[in-house]
Structures are given as structure tokens and as C-alpha cells.
Scaffold this active site. Structure first.
Site, PDB file in Angstrom:
ATOM      1  N   HIS A  82      15.492  10.433  -8.974  1.00  0.00           N
ATOM      2  CA  HIS A  82      16.753  10.918  -8.432  1.00  0.00           C
ATOM      3  C   HIS A  82      17.708  11.234  -9.587  1.00  0.00           C
ATOM      4  O   HIS A  82      17.749  10.504 -10.585  1.00  0.00           O
ATOM      5  CB  HIS A  82      17.431   9.846  -7.572  1.00  0.00           C
ATOM      6  CG  HIS A  82      16.740   9.559  -6.265  1.00  0.00           C
ATOM      7  ND1 HIS A  82      15.723  10.328  -5.746  1.00  0.00           N
ATOM      8  CD2 HIS A  82      16.976   8.578  -5.338  1.00  0.00           C
ATOM      9  CE1 HIS A  82      15.347   9.824  -4.581  1.00  0.00           C
ATOM     10  NE2 HIS A  82      16.078   8.768  -4.311  1.00  0.00           N
ATOM     11  N   THR A 115       0.801  -1.229   0.000  1.00  0.00           N
ATOM     12  CA  THR A 115       0.000   0.000   0.000  1.00  0.00           C
ATOM     13  C   THR A 115       0.834   1.280   0.000  1.00  0.00           C
ATOM     14  O   THR A 115       0.285   2.369  -0.117  1.00  0.00           O
ATOM     15  CB  THR A 115      -0.931   0.014   1.224  1.00  0.00           C
ATOM     16  OG1 THR A 115      -0.126  -0.116   2.399  1.00  0.00           O
ATOM     17  CG2 THR A 115      -1.925  -1.134   1.172  1.00  0.00           C
ATOM     18  N   CYS A 141      17.743   3.260  -3.320  1.00  0.00           N
ATOM     19  CA  CYS A 141      17.290   3.940  -4.546  1.00  0.00           C
ATOM     20  C   CYS A 141      18.355   4.854  -5.150  1.00  0.00           C
ATOM     21  O   CYS A 141      18.418   5.010  -6.370  1.00  0.00           O
ATOM     22  CB  CYS A 141      16.002   4.714  -4.288  1.00  0.00           C
ATOM     23  SG  CYS A 141      16.084   5.899  -2.935  1.00  0.00           S
TER      24      CYS A 141
END
Lengths: 354, 354
Positions: free
Chosen positions: B258, B14, B132
Site C-alpha cells: 500500500h 493458509t 493494513c
């Protein structure tokens, strides 16, 4: 009683830097007699405030320099290239903030905290003010170099919209108005472009909700003019003609204040503590470096202030000769108007009878 | 007819990454039999769409993993640390996107374009997905390393708000709403702070009209956890335990994607042309590098796409062994959900009867 203080001309008084310049002249020590505000014919006749007085803007002509001792120019390169020599020929010492003369070997490139002595070596009667990105970091770099001997610099910039003048500021605000309130934006390719439309102002891509790895014009081998300025100007100011420098310049959605990450390598071994010691006492520098207390500079806190702020200082983990640093400097103040005013004040001291 | 395809569990279905994960599972090749969506008790019972079907979210318990072949975890470190071994004990191969196992020597850290073979060496039944920011640049770096031999990397990041999850996205949009329309903002110290107020969400300073040189938590000697992750994870993925790495991580007001500037040094001499040649054919990479035509990646164009985009490639002027590059990668796709899905697909191929 005659006013023995020198007469100052501000050429380009109506732009983004000119506006900050009038503010700076109104708040710093009052070393000037008359101050003349000069701009293009389009702006001549406007009345602008400086030192609490309304002054009429004069048109840029040769005669306007009669009786002027020092002139600060903040105009495009080609206007400086034409008019700075005209003023210098009439005996005016010109402090020029354009790129026209910075790399001229007969024109000193001056940052008062680093190489104030160079103001006296001005065979052309012209002194150049560095580019705003160089100025955002050079005071910190100069202080470290004086103690540790700089050998190499890798820099990445986070440059503000106002580096592209008032048009840059207006464009960023226009774009923010368009993207604000749309919570879906920034998640699908091109959605920001669609909302912002084709009016990108002085930037080659949308700036709101984006970063743009470009500033200036294209030079050889893919370098931007802004990246080469950092290299060439740092070498000249620090008097290190062989300094290794590489820079990548990136525009960010900030109104004013440039930030720069630096990986700086020195002849001597360094420690974070030694860097703190040097920078704590360096003129024109604020050391703000305590991440445990949330203390590191950001543009929102630095904008409108005079010093260069430095934080996030770390010795490189793989090289005892290198430091990582994060610096912020107001690109319209120290990056332009303030440094120009500081140079002009050195001249005022030289020209004022004791 | 029985479905021979493996069963997949998505743990953390979620969140910001989970949402992108469901989108990715709905659009990539359909290699999975059943897909179970799993979340905390708070979200259990909700119905979410995946592959065009509504699926009920199940609560995270040990039993929920019965019959599951592969589980993708995108939950906080402490939840992964507790639950990934529970799943692995039941024979599930876990692909974990938290920081809990990345540096565990018995857990491979995998980027399929760079070190796909490592997925088979998983003594704990756990495979880790990199951070990330590492993922935003490692595909480009891996392709260059394979040909040129990487020896050092200096990186500066321009990290998006969604790196801090849905709270980061919401905070940035809230702040943009507050600053938009105020054309005086961004010129006086603290004016952005005043308008934004004290609700900074997951960030230590205002993010709208600002950049913030901080991501993660404070580690030794002033380094942030995010900066150390770039160093440690790059070394592990590239199998270069002595690689010299220094990074400074900076958050920027971008929703997702990014960007990273890199100064990369190689054993072999390099040219821009050779780098183009390598990157033009590299899997998972888009070479977009023609500044004369305004072509360089920006987050607004890259967001929502799968590859890592690279541009602004220049050989360093003072070092024929070094390149400067600018890369952009969607931190929720390649930076998280996509890379996890790619690893899981390698496992699906391994587990599916021929």
C-alpha cells in the site's frame, strides 16, 4: 458563397492530444471554415482525417499562419515559446496547451466553465490552456468556489500514462505485455523491475503493477513541476492569489483519465447535500455519487467522455468547512484537446460576423 | 532437555497473510517452541512448511489451544469475534489481525515501534493488530508525532489488490491477462469493462487499467469502513482521541504494498531537514528521498521488505506547520503478518523464563 467562418490551425496535429483534437473537431458543432493541420517537418505530407475529410499535414513555418484566425498549439514548451509569438504577430489568436505562457501575467489561463470572460483580455494574442491535472479538477472546484469561497486545497493525483504522451501509452502497454501471465509477480522486491527491464519510457520507475510518485521535473525543495502547476494554475484560474494549495502527484497504470482526491476547505460551512446541489447543476460536471449502488467515478468509465466526474463527496468529520471529493477527467479531452477547443470556439463566436 | 520457549498457534495459516506469516516465522529469530498451524476444517490435514519443517494443519476447535501460549489470528472478523475469546479463556494471549476488537477499549491496538508498552495492558487477553492501511503509514507518523506533536492528517491511499486477500491477487492477475496485448484498450468509455467482463472478484469495478475509489463497506454519510479505520485507529494508536483525520481510500492495480500520500500538520513548525533527521533514525523506517537521483519509494521496490519506506518529503508551501509525504509499506508484511509477529515476539520475551 464565401465561407465567413474563421480559419483554424491545429499545430501538433499528430501527437496523442492532436489525435483526440481531430476527433473532437469532427464531432462538435462545425464553427470553422478551413482547418489546417500543422506538424514538424518529419510529419509534413501525411494525410490525416478531420471532419470526415483527408487533409495534408503542413510543415510548421511562419507563412503557414497566413490567413489563419485561431491556432491551437499542442507542442513542447520550447516549440510554443518560439512559434506562438510568430503566429500572434501575424494576427492569429493562439490557444496554447504548453506550459510556456501559463504563468505570464499578460496571458489569460482559461477554463470556459470557470472564467470564460478572461479570453477577451489577451494583450499578447495568446491564451493559455491549463495543465491536464489542474483541468481534471478545476471545473468541480470552480463551481464549489463560486458558491462557498475556497480557502485551501490538498490534492493527491492518480495520473494516467497518456499524460506523458503517446510514449507513455506505448510504454504502459509494453510493460503490461511483459508482466501479464506471471502470477508470482508483484510479491518480491524488484521482481517487476527485472521482468520489465531497463526500458522505462518517459517514467522514472516501472508503471505496470506499480505507482510512481513523480510527474514532471524537479523544482526547488523537492517539489515536482506538476505539483507546482496545480498550485499556481489553480490560484490564477480562480483568481485567488493567496489560495493555500498542496499537491502530491502520483502516476498510476491507467492509459487515459486522471483522478484526483481533494480535501477542499471553504469560507462557508458546507454539507454533502449542499455540495450535491451545486454540482448537480454545474456545467461540465457529472455528479455520480451513490456508493450504496456502487456509483462513483473510475477512469475506465470516464475515459472518452467530456465532463469532469465527481463522487465520494463527504463532509470532513472534524471540520464543517471542508469536503472530501474524488474526481476523474479525461486528460486528453477536458484535460487538453477539449478545453483548447472550447476556448477556440469562444474565439470563433467572437470573430464570426453576426 | 525441555524446550522452555512458548508455544505459538497460527490461526488462518493458509490465507494470503498466513502464507507470509509462515515465511516470516521461518526467517526471524526463532523464539518459539512448538508452532501449530490452524485453519478451517476445509484446510485441515494439509501439510505446510514453516521453519523448514512440514507441519500438519489442524482444525480450529477449542481443544486445539490446549498448551498454547500465544495465538496469532488472521481470519474474518466474525471468526475472530467467536474464537479469540475461546482461546483467551484457555489462557492463550491472542494477537488478532481482524477488525473485531480494534476499537474495544479493553483491547490494546499495538504497533511495536510506536506503543509497545500497551501490550501489557490486556484485560481480555487479546491484543489487536491495526488495519493494513493504517499500518502502512503509522510508523512514520508515530516517529514524527513523538518529536513534533501531530494535530491533523489528510491521507489518500493507493491500496494493493492483496488487501482483499488471495481473491484480490487472483482477480488482478486474471484481469491483467485479459487486457494485455490490446493496445486500443483504455481509451473509450467502458472498453476495459467489456474486456474484463462481469467477474470483478472482491472489487466493485475493474482494477486492471483502472483505479477504484472504494475499499471496505459503506458506513454513515458516504464514508467507507477503510477510511474510518484510518481515522479511528490512528487516534487510538497515537493516543490522540481528538486528532483531526480525513482519508480517501483508493484501490490501485498493484499486487502487494500500500502507498499513502499524507498532509500532516504539527504543533511545532517543521522543516524538510528536521523531518529527514527524525525519520533517518526512526526504527522500522527507511528514508528514501532524493528525487534528483530518482529516489522515492514505489510498491515494486518496497514489496517483500519489512520497513515502512518514506520519500517525497516537502514542507507545505503555505503552512510551516505541515509536511507532505509519500509512504509505502508491504500490506501483507508490516501491514499484517510482520506487525502481528512483532507483537507476538514481545509476548514471547515476556513469557520466556529469563
Amino acid at each position: 458563397m464565401t465561407d465567413n467562418r474563421p480559419t483554424l490551425a491545429v499545430v501538433g496535429a499528430t501527437g496523442a492530444v492532436g489525435t483526440v483534437m481531430r476527433d473532437i473537431l469532427s464531432t462538435r458543432q462545425n464553427v470553422w471554415g478551413e482547418i489546417r493541420l500543422i506538424a514538424s517537418a518529419r510529419s509534413a505530407g501525411r494525410r490525416l482525417s478531420v471532419r470526415g475529410e483527408e487533409v495534408e499535414v503542413l510543415e510548421l513555418t511562419a507563412d503557414v499562419f497566413d490567413g489563419v484566425d485561431v491556432a491551437m498549439f499542442d507542442v513542447p514548451d520550447e516549440v510554443s515559446a518560439e512559434w506562438a509569438p510568430v503566429a500572434a504577430e501575424r494576427g492569429v489568436v493562439v490557444v496554447d496547451n504548453s506550459g510556456a505562457f501559463r504563468m505570464d501575467p499578460d496571458v489569460p489561463l482559461v477554463v470556459p466553465e470557470v472564467n470564460a470572460r478572461m479570453t477577451r483580455q489577451r494583450p499578447k494574442g495568446i491564451i493559455a490552456n491549463p495543465n491536464c491535472t489542474t483541468l481534471s479538477m478545476i471545473v468541480v472546484l470552480g463551481a464549489l468556489h463560486a458558491e462557498l469561497g475556497l480557502t485551501a486545497l490538498h490534492a493527491s493525483s492518480y495520473q494516467a500514462a497518456s499524460g506523458a504522451g503517446q510514449a507513455g501509452i506505448d510504454t504502459l502497454h509494453d510493460q503490461l505485455n511483459k508482466v501479464a501471465g506471471n502470477r508470482e509477480l508483484g510479491t518480491h522486491p524488484g521482481d517487476v523491475r527485472r521482468v520489465i527491464g531497463s526500458d522505462l519510457g518517459p517514467f522514472p520507475a516501472p508503471l505496470a503493477l506499480n505507482v510512481v510518485p513523480w510527474a514532471g521535473s524537479l523544482k526547488n525543495d523537492g517539489w515536482s513541476s506538476e505539483e507546482l502547476k496545480i498550485r499556481n494554475e489553480s490560484r490564477k484560474i480562480l483568481d485567488l492569489p493567496d489560495l493555500k494549495v498542496s499537491a502530491t502527484c502520483v502516476r498510476v497504470p491507467v492509459v487515459t483519465t486522471h483522478s484526483v482526491t481533494m480535501h477542499a476547505t471553504f469560507e462557508n460551512e458546507v454539507t454533502t447535500e449542499r455540495a450535491w446541489e451545486i454540482l448537480r447543476d454545474a456545467p461540465g460536471v457529472v455528479l455520480y455519487d451513490d456508493p450504496a449502488r456502487g456509483e462513483f467515478p473510475t477512469p475506465a468509465d470516464v475515459v472518452g467522455t467530456d465532463p469532469t466526474w465527481v463522487g465520494r463527496i463527504r463532509r470532513s468529520l472534524d471540520d464543517p468547512h471542508s469536503l472530501e471529493l474524488f474526481v476523474c477527467g479525461d486528460n486528453l479531452r477536458k484535460g487538453a484537446a477539449l478545453n483548447t477547443a472550447q476556448i477556440a470556439e469562444l474565439l470563433a463566436a467572437e470573430l464570426t460576423p453576426a
